[in-house]
Scaffold this motif. Structure first.
Motif, PDB file in Angstrom:
ATOM      1  N   GLY A 195       4.113  33.986  74.332  1.00 41.32           N
ATOM      2  CA  GLY A 195       3.194  33.975  73.341  1.00 41.32           C
ATOM      3  C   GLY A 195       2.531  35.487  72.666  1.00 41.32           C
ATOM      4  N   GLU A 196       2.958  36.278  73.345  1.00 43.63           N
ATOM      5  CA  GLU A 196       2.279  37.657  73.048  1.00 43.63           C
ATOM      6  C   GLU A 196       3.454  38.377  72.269  1.00 43.63           C
ATOM      7  OE1 GLU A 196      -0.247  40.465  74.835  1.00 43.63           O
ATOM      8  OE2 GLU A 196      -0.802  39.152  76.238  1.00 43.63           O
ATOM      9  N   VAL A 197       3.505  39.043  71.057  1.00 44.59           N
ATOM     10  CA  VAL A 197       4.206  39.645  70.283  1.00 44.59           C
ATOM     11  C   VAL A 197       4.629  41.090  70.966  1.00 44.59           C
ATOM     12  CG1 VAL A 197       5.055  40.684  68.015  1.00 44.59           C
ATOM     13  CG2 VAL A 197       3.974  38.468  68.146  1.00 44.59           C
ATOM     14  N   VAL A 198       5.791  41.252  71.464  1.00 44.95           N
ATOM     15  CA  VAL A 198       5.973  42.671  71.984  1.00 44.95           C
ATOM     16  C   VAL A 198       6.829  43.402  71.012  1.00 44.95           C
ATOM     17  CG1 VAL A 198       6.126  41.758  74.240  1.00 44.95           C
ATOM     18  CG2 VAL A 198       8.233  41.733  73.079  1.00 44.95           C
ATOM     19  N   TRP A 199       7.560  42.921  70.040  1.00 44.36           N
ATOM     20  CA  TRP A 199       8.097  43.837  68.997  1.00 44.36           C
ATOM     21  C   TRP A 199       8.055  43.122  67.564  1.00 44.36           C
ATOM     22  CZ3 TRP A 199      12.207  42.704  65.388  1.00 44.36           C
ATOM     23  CH2 TRP A 199      12.874  43.853  64.883  1.00 44.36           C
ATOM     24  N   ASP A 200       7.844  43.715  66.403  1.00 46.89           N
ATOM     25  CA  ASP A 200       7.790  43.203  65.286  1.00 46.89           C
ATOM     26  C   ASP A 200       8.312  44.103  64.314  1.00 46.89           C
ATOM     27  OD1 ASP A 200       6.867  42.483  62.676  1.00 46.89           O
ATOM     28  OD2 ASP A 200       4.811  42.077  63.268  1.00 46.89           O
ATOM     29  N   LYS A 201       9.227  43.730  63.494  1.00 46.51           N
ATOM     30  CA  LYS A 201      10.185  44.429  62.426  1.00 46.51           C
ATOM     31  C   LYS A 201       9.358  45.148  61.486  1.00 46.51           C
ATOM     32  CE  LYS A 201      11.941  42.478  58.832  1.00 46.51           C
ATOM     33  NZ  LYS A 201      11.101  43.511  57.747  1.00 46.51           N
ATOM     34  N   ALA A 202       7.981  44.588  61.192  1.00 45.68           N
ATOM     35  CA  ALA A 202       7.067  45.180  60.277  1.00 45.68           C
ATOM     36  C   ALA A 202       6.475  46.495  60.865  1.00 45.68           C
ATOM     37  CB  ALA A 202       5.762  44.181  60.061  1.00 45.68           C
ATOM     38  N   GLU A 203       6.517  46.688  62.041  1.00 48.22           N
ATOM     39  CA  GLU A 203       6.113  48.104  62.631  1.00 48.22           C
ATOM     40  C   GLU A 203       7.003  48.896  63.446  1.00 48.22           C
ATOM     41  OE1 GLU A 203       3.026  46.321  65.412  1.00 48.22           O
ATOM     42  OE2 GLU A 203       2.039  45.322  63.882  1.00 48.22           O
ATOM     43  N   ASP A 204       8.205  48.210  63.767  1.00 45.80           N
ATOM     44  CA  ASP A 204       9.315  49.014  64.766  1.00 45.80           C
ATOM     45  C   ASP A 204      10.532  49.111  64.070  1.00 45.80           C
ATOM     46  OD1 ASP A 204       7.347  49.325  66.890  1.00 45.80           O
ATOM     47  OD2 ASP A 204       7.523  47.226  67.210  1.00 45.80           O
ATOM     48  N   ASP A 205      11.348  49.814  64.279  1.00 43.62           N
ATOM     49  CA  ASP A 205      12.734  49.737  63.690  1.00 43.62           C
ATOM     50  C   ASP A 205      13.557  48.882  64.499  1.00 43.62           C
ATOM     51  OD1 ASP A 205      12.389  51.952  61.955  1.00 43.62           O
ATOM     52  OD2 ASP A 205      12.993  53.693  63.651  1.00 43.62           O
ATOM     53  N   TYR A 206      14.545  48.439  63.839  1.00 41.81           N
ATOM     54  CA  TYR A 206      15.452  47.224  64.454  1.00 41.81           C
ATOM     55  C   TYR A 206      16.448  47.982  65.540  1.00 41.81           C
ATOM     56  CZ  TYR A 206      19.195  43.858  65.470  1.00 41.81           C
ATOM     57  OH  TYR A 206      19.932  43.172  66.006  1.00 41.81           O
ATOM     58  N   ASP A 207      16.099  47.849  66.883  1.00 40.99           N
ATOM     59  CA  ASP A 207      16.883  48.534  67.877  1.00 40.99           C
ATOM     60  C   ASP A 207      16.943  47.394  69.049  1.00 40.99           C
ATOM     61  OD1 ASP A 207      17.916  50.056  70.162  1.00 40.99           O
ATOM     62  OD2 ASP A 207      16.426  51.730  69.824  1.00 40.99           O
ATOM     63  N   VAL A 208      18.061  46.815  69.532  1.00 35.75           N
ATOM     64  CA  VAL A 208      18.057  45.861  70.447  1.00 35.75           C
ATOM     65  C   VAL A 208      17.686  46.239  71.686  1.00 35.75           C
ATOM     66  CG1 VAL A 208      19.657  44.232  71.604  1.00 35.75           C
ATOM     67  CG2 VAL A 208      19.860  44.447  69.150  1.00 35.75           C
ATOM     68  N   ASP A 209      18.176  47.773  71.921  1.00 34.61           N
ATOM     69  CA  ASP A 209      17.810  48.355  73.213  1.00 34.61           C
ATOM     70  C   ASP A 209      16.380  48.628  73.477  1.00 34.61           C
ATOM     71  OD1 ASP A 209      20.493  48.343  74.044  1.00 34.61           O
ATOM     72  OD2 ASP A 209      20.840  50.393  73.060  1.00 34.61           O
ATOM     73  N   GLN A 210      15.651  48.840  72.263  1.00 32.18           N
ATOM     74  CA  GLN A 210      14.043  48.943  72.445  1.00 32.18           C
ATOM     75  C   GLN A 210      13.458  47.544  72.837  1.00 32.18           C
ATOM     76  OE1 GLN A 210      12.081  49.662  68.627  1.00 32.18           O
ATOM     77  NE2 GLN A 210      10.496  50.973  69.805  1.00 32.18           N
ATOM     78  N   ILE A 211      14.046  46.732  71.890  1.00 27.81           N
ATOM     79  CA  ILE A 211      13.507  45.103  72.365  1.00 27.81           C
ATOM     80  C   ILE A 211      13.559  44.674  73.825  1.00 27.81           C
ATOM     81  CG2 ILE A 211      14.009  42.965  71.480  1.00 27.81           C
ATOM     82  CD1 ILE A 211      14.459  44.101  68.840  1.00 27.81           C
TER      83      ILE A 211
END
Length: 76
Positions: free
Chosen positions: A52-68
């Protein structure tokens, strides 16, 4: 065990990205997860939430599967 939801924008065509994220998370953490769900959305959304807690959001972060993957590891 944790639940992950990947919310993605259908009109934007983010299904491929959401699928890539889902695949990577299942490969890394499959035995530690109850569910990795794809949730349809709109308005450009692409987010990853753990329990239920957002840990990654495209609006704030670059798309990077490793980072996610790293952020999900920290959350679970």
């Amino acid at each position: 065990m944790s639940t992950i939801e990947i919310k993605y924008c259908v009109p934007c065509g983010f299904l491929d990205r959401a699928g890539d994220i889902q695949h990577a998370l299942l490969e890394q953490f499959g035995d530690r997860l109850d569910r990795v769900a794809l949730v349809t959305g709109d308005h450009g959304v692409l987010t990853v939430a753990v329990d239920g807690e957002v840990v990654w959001d495209k609006a704030e972060d670059d798309y990077d599967v490793d980072q996610i993957t790293r952020r999900v590891r920290q959350a679970i």
